[in-house]
Design a protein around this motif. Structure first.
Motif, PDB file in Angstrom:
ATOM      1  N   ALA A  63       0.975  -1.278  -0.005  1.00 37.46           N
ATOM      2  CA  ALA A  63      -0.030   0.020  -0.009  1.00 37.46           C
ATOM      3  C   ALA A  63       0.845   1.374  -0.118  1.00 37.46           C
ATOM      4  CB  ALA A  63      -0.755   0.033   1.124  1.00 37.46           C
ATOM      5  N   PRO A  64       1.850   1.508   0.778  1.00 34.57           N
ATOM      6  CA  PRO A  64       2.809   2.619   0.557  1.00 34.57           C
ATOM      7  C   PRO A  64       3.581   2.779  -0.521  1.00 34.57           C
ATOM      8  CG  PRO A  64       2.927   1.482   2.910  1.00 34.57           C
ATOM      9  CD  PRO A  64       2.268   0.467   2.065  1.00 34.57           C
ATOM     10  N   PHE A  67       0.773   4.030  -3.003  1.00 31.01           N
ATOM     11  CA  PHE A  67       0.447   5.233  -2.831  1.00 31.01           C
ATOM     12  C   PHE A  67       1.589   6.378  -3.028  1.00 31.01           C
ATOM     13  CE2 PHE A  67       0.619   9.182  -0.015  1.00 31.01           C
ATOM     14  CZ  PHE A  67      -0.640   9.510  -0.161  1.00 31.01           C
ATOM     15  N   LEU A  70       1.209   6.639  -6.987  1.00 32.20           N
ATOM     16  CA  LEU A  70       0.178   7.256  -7.524  1.00 32.20           C
ATOM     17  C   LEU A  70       0.372   8.832  -7.248  1.00 32.20           C
ATOM     18  CD1 LEU A  70      -2.781   5.179  -6.344  1.00 32.20           C
ATOM     19  CD2 LEU A  70      -2.115   5.545  -8.578  1.00 32.20           C
ATOM     20  N   MET A  71       1.027   9.225  -6.049  1.00 32.17           N
ATOM     21  CA  MET A  71       1.307  10.731  -5.953  1.00 32.17           C
ATOM     22  C   MET A  71       2.353  11.162  -6.694  1.00 32.17           C
ATOM     23  SD  MET A  71      -0.482  11.843  -3.657  1.00 32.17           S
ATOM     24  CE  MET A  71      -1.675  10.851  -4.222  1.00 32.17           C
ATOM     25  N   THR A  92       0.560   1.810 -12.532  1.00 32.87           N
ATOM     26  CA  THR A  92       0.642   1.490 -10.974  1.00 32.87           C
ATOM     27  C   THR A  92      -0.264   0.461 -10.519  1.00 32.87           C
ATOM     28  OG1 THR A  92       1.395   3.689 -10.655  1.00 32.87           O
ATOM     29  CG2 THR A  92       0.412   2.564  -8.864  1.00 32.87           C
TER      30      THR A  92
END
Length: 106
Positions: A63-64, A67, A70-71, A92
């Motif tokens: 998950a990190p 994230f 995506l950021m 992603t």
């Protein structure tokens, strides 16, 4: 003399250095956007490589990592690298699904 043109300048004259500066500024932002979106793709490739290695730490980091990718892609989009950033977002999502599937099989 025109009210908005001090010194009697006409509307046809433009400052070539001002236009060059604006073009340079856009180029720098675009370059940074491409770097951010490209970094998102590299982070995804690293996540897939980690999944292939069978590392148990990937389960805690999935998950990190997604994230972060995506950021970076969103930042790249807003800095001007729109097509590459959209591709990075799609990559992603696909990379996260592929990595999760690999981890289930290993």
């Amino acid at each position: 003399m025109s009210e908005d043109q001090p010194g009697g300048g006409n509307d046809g004259e433009e400052n070539p250095q001002g236009n060059l500066s604006e073009a340079t500024r856009r180029s720098v932002w675009f370059f940074l956007g491409v770097g951010a979106a490209g970094s998102a793709i590299l982070v995804d490739i690293a996540a897939i490589a980690t999944a292939f290695s069978g590392s148990q730490e990937f389960l805690n980091d999935a998950a990190p990592v997604a994230f972060l990718a995506l950021m970076l892609a969103v930042i790249g989009y807003f800095l001007g690298a729109r097509m590459l950033a959209v591709g990075a977002v799609v990559f992603t999502v696909i990379a996260l699904a592929v990595a999760a599937t690999i981890m289930q099989w290993l």
